[in-house]
Design a protein around this motif. Sequence first.
Motif, PDB file in Angstrom:
ATOM      1  N   HIS A 117       0.828  -1.205   0.000  1.00  0.00           N
ATOM      2  CA  HIS A 117       0.000   0.000   0.000  1.00  0.00           C
ATOM      3  C   HIS A 117       0.864   1.257   0.000  1.00  0.00           C
ATOM      4  O   HIS A 117       2.033   1.224   0.393  1.00  0.00           O
ATOM      5  N   GLU A 118       0.261   2.343  -0.411  1.00  0.00           N
ATOM      6  CA  GLU A 118       0.883   3.650  -0.256  1.00  0.00           C
ATOM      7  C   GLU A 118       0.678   4.105   1.193  1.00  0.00           C
ATOM      8  O   GLU A 118      -0.038   3.465   1.972  1.00  0.00           O
ATOM      9  N   PHE A 119       1.314   5.248   1.544  1.00  0.00           N
ATOM     10  CA  PHE A 119       1.232   5.726   2.931  1.00  0.00           C
ATOM     11  C   PHE A 119      -0.203   6.025   3.360  1.00  0.00           C
ATOM     12  O   PHE A 119      -0.537   5.959   4.549  1.00  0.00           O
ATOM     13  N   ASP A 120      -1.076   6.352   2.380  1.00  0.00           N
ATOM     14  CA  ASP A 120      -2.451   6.702   2.728  1.00  0.00           C
ATOM     15  C   ASP A 120      -3.419   5.541   2.565  1.00  0.00           C
ATOM     16  O   ASP A 120      -4.640   5.708   2.621  1.00  0.00           O
ATOM     17  N   ARG A 122      -3.758   3.442  -0.109  1.00  0.00           N
ATOM     18  CA  ARG A 122      -4.078   3.014  -1.466  1.00  0.00           C
ATOM     19  C   ARG A 122      -3.204   1.838  -1.877  1.00  0.00           C
ATOM     20  O   ARG A 122      -2.037   1.744  -1.484  1.00  0.00           O
ATOM     21  N   VAL A 156       0.166   1.167   8.171  1.00  0.00           N
ATOM     22  CA  VAL A 156      -0.989   1.983   7.793  1.00  0.00           C
ATOM     23  C   VAL A 156      -2.177   1.103   7.448  1.00  0.00           C
ATOM     24  O   VAL A 156      -3.309   1.352   7.863  1.00  0.00           O
ATOM     25  N   ASN A 157      -1.917   0.037   6.665  1.00  0.00           N
ATOM     26  CA  ASN A 157      -2.978  -0.893   6.265  1.00  0.00           C
ATOM     27  C   ASN A 157      -2.437  -2.321   6.296  1.00  0.00           C
ATOM     28  O   ASN A 157      -1.705  -2.726   5.403  1.00  0.00           O
ATOM     29  N   PHE A 452      -0.644   8.902   9.875  1.00  0.00           N
ATOM     30  CA  PHE A 452      -2.039   9.285   9.717  1.00  0.00           C
ATOM     31  C   PHE A 452      -2.122  10.427   8.702  1.00  0.00           C
ATOM     32  O   PHE A 452      -1.310  11.358   8.736  1.00  0.00           O
ATOM     33  N   ALA A 453      -3.094  10.350   7.800  1.00  0.00           N
ATOM     34  CA  ALA A 453      -3.406  11.473   6.913  1.00  0.00           C
ATOM     35  C   ALA A 453      -4.412  12.355   7.653  1.00  0.00           C
ATOM     36  O   ALA A 453      -5.558  11.950   7.878  1.00  0.00           O
ATOM     37  N   GLY A 499      -0.931  15.167   1.444  1.00  0.00           N
ATOM     38  CA  GLY A 499      -2.110  14.861   2.257  1.00  0.00           C
ATOM     39  C   GLY A 499      -1.976  15.210   3.715  1.00  0.00           C
ATOM     40  O   GLY A 499      -2.657  14.649   4.564  1.00  0.00           O
ATOM     41  N   ALA A 501       0.285  14.525   5.994  1.00  0.00           N
ATOM     42  CA  ALA A 501       0.570  13.293   6.741  1.00  0.00           C
ATOM     43  C   ALA A 501       1.455  13.574   7.955  1.00  0.00           C
ATOM     44  O   ALA A 501       2.339  14.424   7.916  1.00  0.00           O
TER      45      ALA A 501
END
Length: 516
Positions: A117-120, A122, A156-157, A452-453, A499, A501
């Motif tokens: 995943h990306e940092f947010d 995705r 993050v995920n 966290f975003a 975003g 972050a």
Amino acid sequence: MKIGIDVGGTNTDAVLMEGVKVLAGVKSPTVKDVAHGIAEAVRKLQLEFPFAPGDVDAVMIGTTQFINALVEADRLAPTATIRLGLPATSGLPPFVGWPKRIREAVQAMPYICHGGHEFDGREISAFDTNEVLAAARDAESKGARSFAISSVFSPVNPEFEQRAAGIIAAEFPGLPVSLSSEIGRVGLLERENATIINASLRELSQRVCASLDDSLLTLGIDAPLFLSQNDGTLMDLDSARQYPVATFASGPTNSMRGAAHLSGLKDCVVVDVGGTTTDVGVLQAGFPREAATEIEVAGIRTNFRMPDVLSVGIGGGSRIRFIDGNVTVGPDSVGYRVVEEALVFGGDTLTATDIMVAAGVADIGDSSLVAHLDRGLVEAARVEIGRRIAETVDRMRTSSELVPVVAVGGGAFLVPDVMDCASEVVRPDHPGVANAIGAAIAQVGGEVDRIFAIAPGQRDQVLEQAKEEAINKAVAAGAEASTVEIVDIDELPLAYLPGNASRLRVKAVGELPTVR
């Protein structure tokens, strides 16, 4: 009543406490069979202060067994690593930079699959069930007995790691699986390395935890057993079986927590002097300051929770040499053999302990056996020992302000009474068993550390969410809900990520239930 035990490389220390009062403390040489050594230490406690085994409400143990196994590249399970990150991350495969002897000890089996995943949150690429299953089957056919799963930005995920773990559990029931999202922090390679180390120790942790439990039951102690973690908190046996890597720095951490309890100081520098080394750490709000950078363990870069400790090769057993009028202290040491080889005990090796006895600083052994030492050389050695310790303390300061220094450990008499970098030097009662006291008084903790975003105007809500998550983790780990409190919040805005972050780290601790 509680029993605190700390198994060090030289001595196994044990204390019996009632509330915050120390009833008895003993030291005994560490033996190869750690469980046997712990049982002997508890028997010594019973001789020192008779107690009924049924009156013990909890036992807390700090042990070096797991980090020793890694350093020695011994008793490690064949381990496969599945990284979820393709088409990214292929340039640096799992196990990159590992020492050859440890790679061989774990029979390194690296695999990289699609995912991450990306940092947010995705997706980088879609999760491929068949790809993960093929990698797991190949690894098992090659002898893998433990799996480490890592995924890009899994703190993050963690979804893809959890899916991969489910596939392996269904295909190979009973084989342990370690997830990087549960072990390390942000930083793929370091987090992955910590997870691989943890996976390679899972078999050993099963044996060690069973052995510790059995040794106490043999003594009639049927109380909850906890192991000390790197951050000064406790985990139960079930958690220790899953996360043995969390015990790596429990020794110096326990000493610092014990020093805080004995001295009553919450913010200070702790100097823990053992038989071989002096460990210097900083206490902030009663807990060890954590290292801000990656930590190398046995030559492997990791990023799990570790205290910021600086060690110098000076201890009670350090060899002293006089060469052409100059004095050298260590780094070689007679270690636990100091009671046999030091001059004051009838041995033939000049040690730091002999110097302090000859200087009139310590009253140990037979001082007449060091009466022949040249006074000038003794003073030169004493000054050099004090200079080296003060220099180490000074390096750990983060400001020009003088700080109180607490001296603990079996060799605490090596710490000078006055140092230019110290506002005072505190010598509490029971300094020799501060590490065991630290284990006995430890609390249960929970921590959140991820990115966290944060939307505009939502910072307070995000922070409250992180606090609640940390508190829930502490309660899930066994803390009494009514006693849990937030002890540390660290917020780091990440300007290089879009975003708005921020990396948030929130730590909560609470007391163990008072009734079994």
